[in-house]
Design an enzyme around this catalytic site. Structure first.
Site, short mmCIF file in Angstrom:
data_model
loop_
_atom_site.label_atom_id
_atom_site.label_comp_id
_atom_site.label_asym_id
_atom_site.label_seq_id
_atom_site.Cartn_x
_atom_site.Cartn_y
_atom_site.Cartn_z
N LYS A 158 29.93 101.02 52.47
CA LYS A 158 30.75 99.99 53.12
C LYS A 158 30.75 98.71 52.28
O LYS A 158 29.70 98.18 51.94
CB LYS A 158 30.20 99.68 54.51
CG LYS A 158 30.93 98.55 55.22
CD LYS A 158 30.56 98.48 56.69
CE LYS A 158 29.46 97.51 57.01
NZ LYS A 158 29.88 96.08 56.94
N ASP A 187 45.70 88.79 61.01
CA ASP A 187 46.71 87.83 60.52
C ASP A 187 48.05 88.25 61.11
O ASP A 187 48.09 89.14 61.97
CB ASP A 187 46.70 87.85 58.97
CG ASP A 187 47.13 86.51 58.37
OD1 ASP A 187 48.11 85.93 58.88
OD2 ASP A 187 46.50 86.05 57.41
N ASP A 246 35.35 96.91 54.96
CA ASP A 246 35.17 96.24 56.26
C ASP A 246 35.58 94.78 56.16
O ASP A 246 34.75 93.88 56.08
CB ASP A 246 33.69 96.38 56.67
CG ASP A 246 33.41 95.82 58.06
OD1 ASP A 246 34.37 95.66 58.84
OD2 ASP A 246 32.23 95.57 58.35
N ARG A 270 20.30 97.06 56.03
CA ARG A 270 18.99 96.57 55.59
C ARG A 270 17.88 97.60 55.65
O ARG A 270 16.99 97.58 54.80
CB ARG A 270 18.63 95.33 56.41
CG ARG A 270 19.47 94.13 56.02
CD ARG A 270 19.44 93.08 57.06
NE ARG A 270 20.11 93.50 58.28
CZ ARG A 270 20.32 92.74 59.34
NH1 ARG A 270 19.88 91.50 59.33
NH2 ARG A 270 20.96 93.19 60.40
N LYS A 284 37.86 93.39 58.38
CA LYS A 284 38.26 92.94 59.73
C LYS A 284 39.53 92.09 59.65
O LYS A 284 39.55 90.90 59.99
CB LYS A 284 37.12 92.15 60.38
CG LYS A 284 35.83 92.96 60.53
CD LYS A 284 34.76 92.23 61.29
CE LYS A 284 33.52 93.05 61.52
NZ LYS A 284 32.74 93.33 60.31
N THR A 333 29.73 91.48 68.23
CA THR A 333 28.50 91.47 69.05
C THR A 333 27.80 90.11 68.96
O THR A 333 26.90 89.83 69.75
CB THR A 333 27.52 92.56 68.60
OG1 THR A 333 27.45 92.55 67.19
CG2 THR A 333 27.94 93.92 69.09
#
Ligand code: C5P
Length: 236
Positions: free
Chosen positions: A32, A64, A59, A210, A61, A119
């Protein structure tokens, strides 16, 4: 559909991307590229991943006006991106334009995944931007809007997978971040699940960052994750 692991390349440069790929097993096929890396390294990082025979989840997002998002979808498709995120809050016309642009690309159409509610937003945050609806209802309404507009899937937590399957059936591609190995620290993720659980509940793509990038031994840790995923689908 078999569940796939996607490694989140939350690193600041293309050099570090090479290092991450070298550290992980070849079986890890999906990576990603997020806002940080794409802004720092540009589309060459996608070419780098494709050159190493990897699949790319871009990714960004996108959010527009419809024409701009459709053009960005076409540009991403031109780079050979396999999965691409858009914000469902961009509205029906934007979502339809994105879906149309993806369908009408010359090469393989990227699959579009909608983000419903970040989130990081609390109920109070939603209130402050004028949304009075309860968070879960807001996420479900935006999910419905996106899928009705022809978007292929949704980002959600593992805990939401079953509810979304009940609401939307087996077709939507469900992409779940917040994956942690059993016994591991949650970090800043609020809701986490193990790889076994994610696969068992029906997530299609498990996004992990991570836990793998910061592991003392990323190779062995990734193998543990892949084994756990096979166990989750009863194949180990
Ligand atoms: O490091 P970690 O495994 O938490 O990374 C998860 C990846 O998924 C990050 O790239 C993060 O931006 C993304 N993500 C997330 N939570 C969401 C949506 C996306 O962690 N709700």
């Amino acid at each position: 559909m078999k569940s796939e692991l996607i490694v989140a390349l939350d690193v600041p440069s293309a050099n570090q991307v090479e290092r991450v790929i070298d550290q992980l097993p070849d079986e890890v096929r999906w990576y990603k590229v997020g806002l940080e890396l794409f802004t720092a390294a540009g589309p060459t990082v996608i070419d780098l991943l494709r050159g190493r025979n990897k699949r790319v989840f871009l990714d960004l997002k996108l959010h527009d006006i419809p024409n701009t998002v459709a053009s960005a979808v076409r540009a991403a498709a031109g780079h050979g991106v396999d999965l691409l995120t858009v914000h469902a809050a961009g509205g029906r016309a934007m979502l339809e334009a994105a879906a149309d642009a993806a369908r009408n690309t010359a090469g393989t159409a990227p699959r579009l995944i909608a983000v419903t509610t970040l989130t990081s937003l609390s109920q109070d945050d939603l209130q402050a931007i004028g949304i009075g609806r309860q968070i879960e209802l807001q996420a479900e309404a935006l999910g419905r809007l996106a899928l009705d507009a022809g978007i292929d899937g949704l980002v959600c937590s593992v805990q939401e997978v079953e509810r979304l399957r009940t609401a939307f059936g087996p077709d939507p591609v469900l992409v779940t971040p917040g994956i942690r190995l059993a016994g591991e620290h949650k970090g800043d993720q609020k809701r986490v699940a193990t790889p076994e659980e994610a696969v068992r509940r029906g997530s299609n793509y498990l996004v992990m960052g991570r836990s793998l990038l910061n592991a003392a031994d990323p190779h062995t840790t990734a193998q543990r994750v892949l084994r756990a995923m096979r166990e989750g689908c009863g194949a180990a």
